[in-house]
Design a protein around this motif. Structure first.
Motif, short mmCIF file in Angstrom:
data_model
loop_
_atom_site.label_atom_id
_atom_site.label_comp_id
_atom_site.label_asym_id
_atom_site.label_seq_id
_atom_site.Cartn_x
_atom_site.Cartn_y
_atom_site.Cartn_z
N LEU A 1 0.89 -0.88 -0.08
CA LEU A 1 0.57 0.47 0.03
C LEU A 1 0.80 1.43 0.01
O LEU A 1 1.54 1.50 0.67
CB LEU A 1 -0.69 -0.21 1.13
CG LEU A 1 -1.74 1.27 1.33
CD1 LEU A 1 -2.59 1.07 0.04
CD2 LEU A 1 -2.80 0.72 2.70
N THR B 1 2.08 5.89 -1.89
CA THR B 1 1.84 6.89 -2.61
C THR B 1 1.74 6.34 -3.47
O THR B 1 1.09 7.00 -4.70
CB THR B 1 1.58 8.47 -1.75
OG1 THR B 1 2.86 7.85 -1.93
CG2 THR B 1 1.61 7.28 -0.86
N SER C 1 -2.82 4.86 -3.08
CA SER C 1 -3.51 5.26 -2.30
C SER C 1 -3.76 6.74 -2.17
O SER C 1 -4.09 7.74 -1.67
CB SER C 1 -2.83 5.40 -0.52
OG SER C 1 -1.72 5.76 -0.30
N THR D 1 -8.23 7.82 -2.19
CA THR D 1 -8.38 7.51 -0.95
C THR D 1 -7.80 7.12 0.23
O THR D 1 -8.45 8.01 1.31
CB THR D 1 -8.89 5.71 -1.24
OG1 THR D 1 -9.55 6.36 -2.27
CG2 THR D 1 -9.61 5.38 -0.24
N LYS E 1 -4.27 6.20 2.72
CA LYS E 1 -4.52 4.16 3.82
C LYS E 1 -5.13 4.07 4.31
O LYS E 1 -5.16 2.65 4.27
CB LYS E 1 -2.75 4.99 3.98
CG LYS E 1 -2.02 4.98 2.49
CD LYS E 1 -0.37 4.75 3.73
CE LYS E 1 1.16 4.75 2.55
NZ LYS E 1 2.25 4.99 2.93
N ILE F 1 -8.55 2.77 2.71
CA ILE F 1 -8.41 1.36 1.80
C ILE F 1 -7.91 0.31 2.50
O ILE F 1 -8.78 -0.84 2.23
CB ILE F 1 -6.24 1.26 0.97
CG1 ILE F 1 -6.80 2.69 -0.23
CG2 ILE F 1 -6.11 0.29 0.44
CD1 ILE F 1 -5.59 2.83 -1.31
#
Length: 247
Positions: free
Chosen positions: A140, A142, A167, A170, A172, A175
């Motif tokens: 996960l 950016t 991410s 949304t 992190k 998500i």
């Protein structure tokens, strides 16, 4: 249902500071200022590393280049955030576009060089293939998923694209909450090296952990933050237990 595991990429799985330094340097000086500089100086690299912990998203790398170029004093995340807010959304959007333009240029024109700038942490690399085989393991970040998948592929790590999540829009925590609800899992472990991502966790099902080997500030470890610091040996032991195949 087993615990879901979410690892950040830059600073947790991959030491990508060299790639982010080179791409942001080219984006700022060549694309934005339209200067034809030839080399990244050693002093720029050392200053870049000092400011690297304050980064949350791609545009922040060009902010670092600007801060260094203008010799603006930054000593905390708050200083960095105030500086960022004063730049305005239009410029920050432009900085993000230029950063990804520069990154794509290096990837297309000299893929091997670009990949060499993205080094997996050795203690992660030796375990990543086995962890990636578990349906409970996610990356996960950016960072755009396609770049992560390129780096994994170059290291012979087979990771399903559906479990490499970006991410940017949304956030992190959102998500992770979405995935918990989707697979009806009761708990998730979230490992990052940017403490603000961890402090924003409000879902009681998510356990936030700060990676001690990442781009972190000493005050994040020594301060009174309600986030547990994870050492490398603890990471391996914990993930090996959580992600072991069903017997």
């Amino acid at each position: 249902m087993k615990t879901l595991v979410f690892l950040d990429f830059d600073g947790v799985i991959c030491d990508s500071h060299a790639e982010c330094l080179v791409s942001s340097w080219y984006a700022y000086y060549h694309l934005y200022l339209e200067k034809e500089l030839r080399l990244v100086s050693l002093s720029l690299r050392s200053q870049f590393l000092i400011l690297r912990p304050f980064v949350r998203s791609g545009e922040d790398f060009l902010l670092i280049q600007e801060i260094i170029d203008k010799k603006f004093p930054i000593s905390s995340q708050r200083d960095f955030d105030i500086y960022s807010e004063k730049k305005g959304k239009t410029l920050l959007k432009r900085y993000k576009e230029l950063f990804y333009t520069a990154r794509l240029k290096y990837l297309r024109e000299d893929r091997d060089y670009w990949l060499s700038l993205n080094r997996l942490y050795p203690h992660i690399e030796k375990k990543l293939s086995s962890w990636a085989a578990s349906p409970c393991f996610y990356i996960l970040s950016t960072k755009k998923s396609e770049y992560i998948l390129e780096i994994l592929l170059s290291n012979h790590i087979d990771m399903p694209p559906g479990r490499v999540l970006c991410s940017n829009r949304t956030g992190k925590t959102g998500i992770i909450t979405r995935e918990l609800n989707r697979v009806k899992s009761l708990k998730a472990v979230f490992i990052d090296d940017q403490i603000d991502h961890l402090l924003s966790v409000k879902d009681h099902r998510i356990e936030p952990l700060l990676a001690s080997w990442g781009y972190i500030q000493n005050e994040w470890i020594q301060g009174n933050h309600a986030v547990q610091v994870l050492e490398t040996d603890d990471l391996i032991a914990r993930l090996d237990l959580l992600l072991k195949p069903h017997e």
